[in-house]
Design a protein around this motif. Structure first.
Motif, PDB file in Angstrom:
ATOM      1  N   LEU A 123       0.853  -1.185   0.000  1.00 24.18           N
ATOM      2  CA  LEU A 123       0.000   0.000   0.000  1.00 24.18           C
ATOM      3  C   LEU A 123       0.892   1.240   0.000  1.00 24.18           C
ATOM      4  N   ASN A 124       1.148   1.787  -1.182  1.00 22.27           N
ATOM      5  CA  ASN A 124       2.119   2.889  -1.255  1.00 22.27           C
ATOM      6  C   ASN A 124       1.441   4.252  -1.280  1.00 22.27           C
ATOM      7  N   SER A 125       0.524   4.453  -0.347  1.00 21.41           N
ATOM      8  CA  SER A 125      -0.148   5.755  -0.228  1.00 21.41           C
ATOM      9  C   SER A 125       0.068   6.259   1.186  1.00 21.41           C
ATOM     10  N   GLY A 126       0.071   7.573   1.339  1.00 25.94           N
ATOM     11  CA  GLY A 126       0.019   8.131   2.684  1.00 25.94           C
ATOM     12  C   GLY A 126      -1.404   8.026   3.216  1.00 25.94           C
ATOM     13  N   PHE A 127      -1.602   8.558   4.416  1.00 30.71           N
ATOM     14  CA  PHE A 127      -2.929   8.532   5.035  1.00 30.71           C
ATOM     15  C   PHE A 127      -3.311   9.943   5.444  1.00 30.71           C
ATOM     16  N   CYS A 128      -4.560  10.269   5.261  1.00 31.94           N
ATOM     17  CA  CYS A 128      -5.050  11.538   5.779  1.00 31.94           C
ATOM     18  C   CYS A 128      -5.695  11.245   7.138  1.00 31.94           C
ATOM     19  N   CYS A 129      -5.202  11.918   8.166  1.00 30.58           N
ATOM     20  CA  CYS A 129      -5.674  11.666   9.535  1.00 30.58           C
ATOM     21  C   CYS A 129      -6.517  12.852   9.998  1.00 30.58           C
ATOM     22  N   GLU A 130      -7.717  12.561  10.463  1.00 29.16           N
ATOM     23  CA  GLU A 130      -8.651  13.633  10.813  1.00 29.16           C
ATOM     24  C   GLU A 130      -9.342  13.303  12.136  1.00 29.16           C
ATOM     25  N   PRO A 131      -9.646  14.305  12.941  1.00 29.05           N
ATOM     26  CA  PRO A 131     -10.470  14.016  14.118  1.00 29.05           C
ATOM     27  C   PRO A 131     -11.847  13.541  13.676  1.00 29.05           C
ATOM     28  N   LYS A 132     -12.446  12.655  14.440  1.00 32.65           N
ATOM     29  CA  LYS A 132     -13.812  12.235  14.126  1.00 32.65           C
ATOM     30  C   LYS A 132     -14.760  13.167  14.883  1.00 32.65           C
ATOM     31  N   LEU A 133     -15.254  14.151  14.165  1.00 29.96           N
ATOM     32  CA  LEU A 133     -16.086  15.196  14.750  1.00 29.96           C
ATOM     33  C   LEU A 133     -17.427  14.589  15.144  1.00 29.96           C
ATOM     34  N   ASP A 134     -17.912  14.960  16.316  1.00 26.56           N
ATOM     35  CA  ASP A 134     -19.137  14.337  16.798  1.00 26.56           C
ATOM     36  C   ASP A 134     -20.342  15.230  16.518  1.00 26.56           C
TER      37      ASP A 134
END
Ligand code: NAD
Length: 334
Positions: free
Chosen positions: A107-118
């Motif tokens: 899996l040669n992709s980066g990751f987008c990391c986001e808060p899980k807004l409630d």
């Protein structure tokens, strides 16, 4: 003679259908999220052991609840799905492994990391840069038309800035209530002898799904964009990564959560989870985890979806904070 598995499945499904109705249709949850998640986990585990007993109308296969007819319907041309959950690092790493196994290459992709807004998911359609329609997620295919209400949200632009945006395109994001706004609202509700809201998520949902948009306008709602849905008539090519598209949305005036980060590997996703978990109580709004998305949109497309969630994203949930006593406390104050 009753088969105990069939009977248990029916009980779990009936319970979850009731919880969903209270939560999605009435905006009035009857149990804390942790209890909902526990029952859902039991249902999913039992269905995994007995896949022949999975029915398309099982709550494990469905998104959200039935939209309320009074709002008018919006058909989502691109379905608005939910997210699969991971509850610990092992489950998160299993998600990454599943994606790699399915691609049959690293899996040669980066990751987008986001808060899980409630808060609650909202779709906002722009035509020639003008906000023309707002809708709730509803059951994922049919949402409620809440255009008049969405237009009252202070930080959501009615007209886009700059140029280069598609002639017709849909921005998706979360509408939520900040903690300070929530406390003030409940104080006013108490002073007026009205029912208190159980939590900011519930207050946001109740405020946005009002038939009188003047009530919505009086409520402190915020919008953060987190993805692009339908795209028609691109003027300039949109970015081919999720993070890149978020930056385009920002340039056109759409607000993003300032905590969003692009990271290079799954280890760094774990670091992001820890950092946000530590910041959780200091944030101005409630979150219940982080959402990790494979950044490369070509890979997202290859991985596709299962019944109710994409294979390229996961909600990595934080340990439960909310307890039943909190819900009951609120009810006693009413
Ligand atoms: P979910 O809330 O677990 O995940 C999907 C949603 O996450 C999206 O629709 C979107 O609204 C939101 N989201 C927040 N930040 C996001 C981001 N950065 N990127 C993408 N999406 C983001 O799934 P769901 O199907 O909306 O709801 C299920 C959850 O809701 C349950 O796990 C439970 O916690 C709660 N729930 C509780 C009850 C109850 O009775 N207490 C009933 C139903 C559901």
């Amino acid at each position: 003679m009753h088969n105990p598995v069939t009977q248990r499945l029916a009980e779990l499904r009936a319970t979850l259908n009731d919880y969903n109705y209270q939560y999605y249709v009435l905006d009035d949850p009857s149990v804390p999220d942790a209890e909902y998640d526990r029952v859902m986990q039991e249902l999913k585990a039992l269905e995994q052991q007995h896949p022949d007993l999975i029915t398309p109308d099982s709550p494990s296969q469905k998104v959200g609840g039935q939209p309320i007819a009074a709002f008018g319907e919006v058909q989502h041309e691109v379905p608005m799905l939910s997210l699969d959950n991971a509850f610990d690092n092992e489950e998160f790493q299993a998600f990454v492994k599943r994606a790699g196994d399915r691609l049959k290459r690293p899996l040669n992709s980066g990751f987008c990391c986001e808060p899980k807004l409630d808060g609650l998911a909202v779709s906002v359609l722009y035509e020639n840069g003008q906000l023309v329609r707002g809708a709730t997620r509803g059951d994922g295919r049919t949402g409620e038309n809440i255009t008049a209400n969405v237009k009252t949200i202070g930080n959501l632009p009615l007209a886009l800035r700059g140029e280069g945006y598609p002639a017709r395109f849909e921005v998706r994001g979360e509408v939520f209530m900040r903690r300070d706004g929530f406390e003030k609202l409940n104080q006013t509700q108490a002073e007026q002898g009205k029912k208190l809201f159980a939590n900011p998520r519930n207050a946001a949902a109740g405020s946005l799904r009002q038939l009188d948009s003047r009530i919505t306008a009086s409520r402190p709602l915020t919008f953060y964009a987190y993805s692009v849905g339908l795209v028609e008539d691109e003027v300039e090519e949109l970015a081919d990564t999720h993070y890149g598209r978020l930056q385009q949305l920002k340039a056109w005036g759409l607000p993003l959560c300032p905590e969003v980060r692009l990271v290079k590997d799954s280890q760094a996703c774990g670091d992001f989870y820890q950092q946000i978990l530590q910041k959780r109580d200091a944030l101005a709004y409630e979150i219940d985890g982080v959402v990790i998305k494979i950044d490369d949109l070509g890979i997202q497309q290859e991985l596709g979806f299962v019944a109710r969630a994409p294979r390229w994203a996961i909600a990595w949930k934080f340990p439960a904070q909310e307890e039943m006593t909190e819900l009951l406390d609120v009810e006693f104050q009413v």
